[in-house]
Design an enzyme around this catalytic site. Structure first.
Site, PDB file in Angstrom:
ATOM      1  N   GLU A 148      43.728  61.810  72.848  1.00 13.09           N
ATOM      2  CA  GLU A 148      42.636  62.266  71.559  1.00 13.09           C
ATOM      3  C   GLU A 148      42.273  60.812  71.528  1.00 13.09           C
ATOM      4  O   GLU A 148      40.887  60.604  70.686  1.00 13.09           O
ATOM      5  CB  GLU A 148      43.536  62.839  70.498  1.00 13.09           C
ATOM      6  CG  GLU A 148      42.877  62.874  69.462  1.00 13.09           C
ATOM      7  CD  GLU A 148      41.803  64.360  69.753  1.00 13.09           C
ATOM      8  OE1 GLU A 148      41.713  65.050  70.370  1.00 13.09           O
ATOM      9  OE2 GLU A 148      41.202  64.395  69.022  1.00 13.09           O
ATOM     10  N   ASP A 149      43.479  59.357  71.308  1.00 17.81           N
ATOM     11  CA  ASP A 149      43.009  58.172  70.487  1.00 17.81           C
ATOM     12  C   ASP A 149      42.592  57.282  71.514  1.00 17.81           C
ATOM     13  O   ASP A 149      42.345  56.484  70.672  1.00 17.81           O
ATOM     14  CB  ASP A 149      43.768  58.200  69.602  1.00 17.81           C
ATOM     15  CG  ASP A 149      44.192  59.119  68.344  1.00 17.81           C
ATOM     16  OD1 ASP A 149      43.310  60.131  68.336  1.00 17.81           O
ATOM     17  OD2 ASP A 149      45.328  59.153  67.446  1.00 17.81           O
TER      18      ASP A 149
END
Ligand code: MN
Length: 299
Positions: A32-33
């Site tokens: 996700e990041d």
């Protein structure tokens, strides 16, 4: 970023989960990041870890149209992921618990949305998985943001009464402990104040003030085996007056979430009713960590 994933991994470890889970918790926000892909994780940490991290990511990444759709979709994704590998859900719960613990500086709107979602999705799932300890913390933290005034009213009033409550708990603990010692039963006995959200719910459903709610305290007696549980029950009922209709034997009939204990409510010499829960250490572990505790034994 790193503080959050380490904390989530710590919660995962506290649940008693395995190495794969802890590694996955550390990596849970990677896809996700950061620029790291499923394939990268698979190469370095293996297929299982990569699958779990991807599973957690999918739960995080859902796009929705309306509030209700969002919750339905979330619940559906949770259940689907659960069927594949329960560790995905357990890590997601650890992730959410740490988010809830560290929400103080988010906007009020974010706090409310997250808390509502926690109350409606994560706490019920924790409950169904038998993870009482985490469920309680999720509920109390959500309540703090959903009704801060109600929450503080309860904690303030509890604090005002803390001396009396502590004195009461010590005296009951001592009475039970002395009796069990006399009969040669090796037991751990302790009192605790019920969690804020359960007091809150009681106040609202019964339309009562905190001063009208008597059973603010509950006691636990933990022993080594099932025979001793029933022995302890006999002693409790001989020492205190039974409140009718409150006795429950979840040892002979466990709850669907595997919870086992004997519950009884009695009245002490002070005229204050209180609940006593009697269980073995194994039952205690299952009650606190639920499916996580169970899952560990199975592998
Ligand atoms: Mn996270």
């Amino acid at each position: 970023y790193v503080t959050h994933v380490i904390a989530a991994a710590e919660i995962t470890a506290e649940m008693g989960l395995d190495e794969v889970s802890i590694v996955s918790a550390l990596l849970h926000d990677c896809i996700e990041d950061t620029g790291i892909s499923y394939e990268d994780i698979k190469k370095q940490f293996g297929q299982t870890v990569a699958d779990i991290v991807e599973g957690v990511t999918k739960l995080t990444r859902v796009q929705y149209t309306s509030k209700e759709d969002e919750q339905m979709e979330n619940m559906r994704k949770m259940l689907m992921a659960m069927a594949k590998d329960i560790r995905v859900i357990l890590i997601k719960i650890a992730d959410r618990l740490h988010n809830m613990r560290t929400m103080a500086y988010l906007s009020e709107e974010k706090q409310r949305t997250k808390s509502l979602e926690t109350m409606e999705i994560y706490a019920p799932i924790a409950h169904r998985l038998g993870m009482q300890k985490i469920k309680w913390e999720l509920e109390d933290l959500s309540l703090l943001y959903l009704d801060p005034i109600g929450y503080r009213e309860i904690t303030n009033k509890l604090n005002e009464r803390m001396d009396i409550l502590k004195e009461f708990m010590t005296s009951v603990e001592k009475k039970i402990k002395t009796r069990l010692d006399d009969w040669g039963i090796n037991a751990t006995v302790y009192g605790r104040i019920k969690h804020i959200y359960s007091i809150y719910r009681k106040m609202y459903s019964q339309k009562k003030g905190l001063e009208e709610i008597f059973d603010l305290c509950a006691f636990r007696v933990i022993v080594d085996n099932i025979t001793e549980c029933y022995n302890v029950l006999g002693h409790i009922h001989e020492m205190f007056k039974l409140v009718p209709g409150r006795f429950k034997d979840y040892i002979s009939t466990p709850k669907p979430n595997m919870y086992q204990s004997i519950h009884t409510t009695v009245i002490g010499s002070e005229g204050i009713p209180f609940e006593v829960q009697i269980r073995t250490w194994e039952m205690h572990h299952t009650a606190e960590y639920g499916v996580a505790a169970h899952w560990k034994y199975k592998t």
